[in-house]
Design an enzyme around this catalytic site. Structure first.
Site, short mmCIF file in Angstrom:
data_model
loop_
_atom_site.label_atom_id
_atom_site.label_comp_id
_atom_site.label_asym_id
_atom_site.label_seq_id
_atom_site.Cartn_x
_atom_site.Cartn_y
_atom_site.Cartn_z
N GLY A 212 0.81 -1.22 0.00
CA GLY A 212 0.00 0.00 0.00
C GLY A 212 0.84 1.26 0.00
O GLY A 212 0.42 2.29 0.52
N SER A 283 4.77 -6.03 -2.28
CA SER A 283 5.03 -4.64 -2.60
C SER A 283 5.69 -3.93 -1.42
O SER A 283 6.73 -4.37 -0.94
CB SER A 283 3.74 -3.96 -3.04
OG SER A 283 3.98 -2.71 -3.63
N ASP A 385 6.56 -5.33 -14.44
CA ASP A 385 6.19 -4.50 -13.29
C ASP A 385 6.84 -3.13 -13.43
O ASP A 385 8.06 -3.01 -13.44
CB ASP A 385 6.66 -5.19 -12.00
CG ASP A 385 6.14 -4.51 -10.74
OD1 ASP A 385 5.89 -3.29 -10.78
OD2 ASP A 385 6.00 -5.21 -9.72
N HIS A 417 2.65 -5.45 -11.86
CA HIS A 417 2.61 -5.38 -10.40
C HIS A 417 1.33 -5.99 -9.84
O HIS A 417 1.35 -6.62 -8.78
CB HIS A 417 2.72 -3.91 -9.97
CG HIS A 417 3.08 -3.70 -8.54
ND1 HIS A 417 4.33 -4.00 -8.03
CD2 HIS A 417 2.36 -3.21 -7.49
CE1 HIS A 417 4.37 -3.70 -6.74
NE2 HIS A 417 3.19 -3.23 -6.39
#
Length: 476
Positions: A212, A283, A385, A417
């Site tokens: 996030g 991520s 990505d 991604h």
């Protein structure tokens, strides 16, 4: 949800600057109350149900199971002497009958209360997601690049909405999901557990840190992964953590460490195997998890530092689409819209980039003993990505191999991604990354591997044409 890198303004609002977020710039009592107040805002329970601070969780846990009217208090000695045994027995029978007569009603009330709690929790979680979105908007700049990316994000979410709706229903109403288990005393110190339906023996466990962009991370982003892995007899613990500006990188690492500690100590109570715990991140969550396990290894490699969990309890670290060398990413993120000033604030200044770059830290000859404690490390990444280039995983794996750590990078040609984390799982059927993940976790378990071989394909959540359109408009 993947690490969303959107255009963000160069200037922080004065009321949420980094100086206001650090304890050194204010009295300890003021900093503590400020953080608790912000925690209450982001916590769905305290936001909707309580007007007090995070400490109300303790009060909830002390609520008696039975109402006082139904609890039995023995008579005083004088009173007992005045009641004949027969009379006392009849009173006990009447009391028992009275309580039993309430059981059918109580069961109905329990069902209604349970449904009410589920609906209330769904409303609270929706409220929190709205707050996270509004918080992100405070950092967005106004310009052509931001507007186009924001519109792309709206189109992307709309195209995947049929899948989000089904996953959200499972998250809020499935009996296999244990939501918002408290693991620490800081704001956002909660985790969700995704449990398999069968309980025939202890299950392997994944402690998962969601992505996030260090700003909008949330435990519910791991719901799709948790659902699909739990269907293959794997327990998933999605760990929430403080995001910027509520906390900076040190706070995120501290929260992740506490969440991992909770899993290691308590997962057996939920049917998990404490000898088969894997740490995974996606991520920004992959970066946080990597920093956490490396920091833990350094503590264990030193002298005299007490720890609440051990690196030896982690069977392997699994990183999905992560970045591990911030020196190579700070300018890349700036060009993508996560501006340098914001990113450096998240990472506590330019002087801290080395501390939070695992690829750089492991090359320090002074911590070779700590590096030798690291578990096997497997890094997954898509070659298409453009949120975090796949070279980030490839270079980190090669660096780890150079210092004696068992590591490898697995690259997926043409995957973006979000392909690995959202589109492919929503497509149903089989996908290479999911099968690779299962093979790693079930390695050495012949029964589990046999079940995987005959397991029905995952069902499709979104039509193919919508997935293809979403891939085209994705801002990630």
């Amino acid at each position: 949800m993947g690490s969303s890198i959107l255009p963000i303004t160069n200037k922080l609002p004065s009321h949420s600057s980094l100086e206001q977020l650090t304890p050194s710039s204010m009295p300890a009592s003021a900093f503590t109350s400020t953080m608790l107040l912000r925690g209450g805002e982001d916590d769905p329970t305290s936001s909707l149900l309580f007007s007090s601070s995070f400490e109300d969780d303790t009060a909830i846990s002390q609520t008696p199971i039975l109402p006082r009217a139904l609890s039995y208090s023995p008579p005083t000695t004088a009173a007992a002497n005045t009641i004949s045994p027969n009379c006392f027995y009849q009173q006990r029978r009447r009391r028992t009958a009275s309580v039993n007569s309430l059981c059918p009603l109580s069961r109905g009330d329990d069902r209604r209360q349970s449904f009410g709690r589920d609906v209330g929790h769904a409303a609270a979680e929706t409220f929190l997601l709205t707050r996270l979105s509004l918080k992100l908007l405070r950092y967005l700049g106004v310009g052509y690049r931001w507007i186009t990316r924001f519109l792309a994000l709206g189109c992307y979410s709309l195209l995947l909405f049929p899948g989000f709706l089904q996953v959200g229903y499972y998250y809020f109403f499935s009996s296999q999901v244990r939501r918002s288990i408290v693991y620490g005393d800081q704001p956002r110190n909660r985790l969700d557990l995704y449990l398999p339906k069968n309980s025939d023996g202890p299950k392997p466990v994944i402690a998962f840190v969601t992505g996030g962009a260090w700003i909008i991370g949330y435990k519910a982003w791991g719901c799709l992964l948790g659902q699909q892995l739990s269907e293959r007899d794997i327990i998933v613990a999605c760990i929430d953590y403080r995001n910027f500006p509520q906390g900076t990188m040190s706070d995120m690492v501290m929260d992740a460490s506490q969440g991992i500690s909770f899993v290691c100590k308590n997962i057996a109570e939920y049917g998990g195997d404490p000898d088969r715990i894997y740490l995974m991140g996606q991520s920004a969550g992959a970066h946080i998890a990597a920093c956490t396990i490396l920091e833990q290894a350094i503590k264990e490699g030193g002298e005299g530092e007490s720890t609440s969990w051990s690196v030896s309890q982690i069977k392997a670290y699994l990183g999905l689409s992560g970045g591990y060398n911030l020196f190579n990413l700070v300018d890349y993120f700036h060009n993508r819209g996560l501006y340098r000033s914001i990113f450096l604030s998240i990472m506590e200044g330019e002087q801290s980039l080395r501390q939070f770059s695992p690829e750089v830290v492991v090359q320090d000859p002074n911590i070779r003993n700590a590096v030798s404690l690291l578990p096997p490390i497997i890094l997954f990444h898509g070659t298409a990505d453009y949120s975090i280039p796949s070279d980030a995983s490839k270079n980190f794996a090669e660096t780890l191999q150079g210092v004696g750590v068992k590591a490898e990078s697995i690259l997926y040609e043409g995957k973006t991604h979000t392909d690995l984390f959202l589109q492919d799982p929503m497509r149903g059927g089989t996908d290479k990354m999911f099968e690779d993940l299962l093979a790693i976790i079930h390695a050495g378990d012949a029964d589990a591997l046999a079940k995987d071989a005959v397991a029905p394909p995952r069902r499709r959540l979104v039509p193919e044409f919508m997935l293809q359109l979403a891939r085209r408009v994705s801002p990630f």
